[in-house]
Write a protein that holds these residues in place. Sequence first.
Motif, PDB file in Angstrom:
ATOM      1  N   LEU A  46       0.833  -1.207   0.000  1.00 48.69           N
ATOM      2  CA  LEU A  46       0.000   0.000   0.000  1.00 48.69           C
ATOM      3  C   LEU A  46       0.865   1.252   0.000  1.00 48.69           C
ATOM      4  CD1 LEU A  46      -2.825  -1.032   2.499  1.00 48.69           C
ATOM      5  CD2 LEU A  46      -3.055  -0.654   0.032  1.00 48.69           C
ATOM      6  N   ARG A  47       1.956   1.210   0.744  1.00 54.86           N
ATOM      7  CA  ARG A  47       2.852   2.367   0.777  1.00 54.86           C
ATOM      8  C   ARG A  47       3.497   2.593  -0.590  1.00 54.86           C
ATOM      9  NH1 ARG A  47       5.530   0.850   4.761  1.00 54.86           N
ATOM     10  NH2 ARG A  47       7.448   0.085   3.794  1.00 54.86           N
ATOM     11  N   THR A  50       1.138   4.217  -3.165  1.00 53.52           N
ATOM     12  CA  THR A  50       0.651   5.567  -2.897  1.00 53.52           C
ATOM     13  C   THR A  50       1.201   6.548  -3.924  1.00 53.52           C
ATOM     14  OG1 THR A  50       0.530   5.116  -0.524  1.00 53.52           O
ATOM     15  CG2 THR A  50       0.530   7.425  -1.205  1.00 53.52           C
ATOM     16  N   GLY A  51       0.336   7.019  -4.786  1.00 56.27           N
ATOM     17  CA  GLY A  51       0.724   8.026  -5.774  1.00 56.27           C
ATOM     18  C   GLY A  51       1.463   7.494  -6.979  1.00 56.27           C
ATOM     19  N   THR A  52       1.825   6.199  -6.997  1.00 59.67           N
ATOM     20  CA  THR A  52       2.598   5.652  -8.113  1.00 59.67           C
ATOM     21  C   THR A  52       2.086   4.271  -8.485  1.00 59.67           C
ATOM     22  OG1 THR A  52       4.564   6.810  -7.305  1.00 59.67           O
ATOM     23  CG2 THR A  52       4.907   5.092  -8.953  1.00 59.67           C
TER      24      THR A  52
END
Length: 204
Positions: A46-47, A50-52
């Motif tokens: 999930l990290r 994030t955004g990518t």
Amino acid sequence: MTVTRRSEWPERPPPRDRGGPSTSRADEGPPRTPRDPVERARAISLRLLTGTPRTRRQLADALRERDIPDEAIDTVLDRFEEVGLIDDAAFAAAWVESRHHGRGLAGRSLARELRTKGVAAPVIDEAVARLDPEREEETARALVERRLRATRGVEPVKRLRRLVGVLARKGYAEELAVRVVREALAAEAAEAPGTTDERWRDGF
């Protein structure tokens, strides 16, 4: 002489609390166990997402680098695919559109980039097929047009090869690249007869 009975002796005071941590095993609590690898894999994925957007292969490689077991990786990534957090087909389609529009890359270069990201061959083929030949040629012409002014004054044959090289590095087939560059140079010469050295016609 009066003898003090043992029961009448004063009680020994309790040991002073020096404020230090207790060394009693009972106070240490149960030994810590490693965090559930599935939970770790989920949190890391999930990290990273994030955004990518990332492909399944990219996430799997990142998790293996963090010593996540393959079984936990498959469990998490299978679930992510089910809910749409991972979608290699959508990733490939967006990659082709973005890189062709922004960098002018041809289908061959785009396919090579997607392979390095672990996208399956059928998915790559489908994404690249959206670039029809007419669109690729139009983009190639625009790339050459932007470079014409910067190469004026360069020895004609060298100029031809340099412009063809620009397209080749972006993945365009040599036949298409040579034809597009020749046509651009011919159009330039026609606009200003006698001012352009046409020895480039001897190249290739």
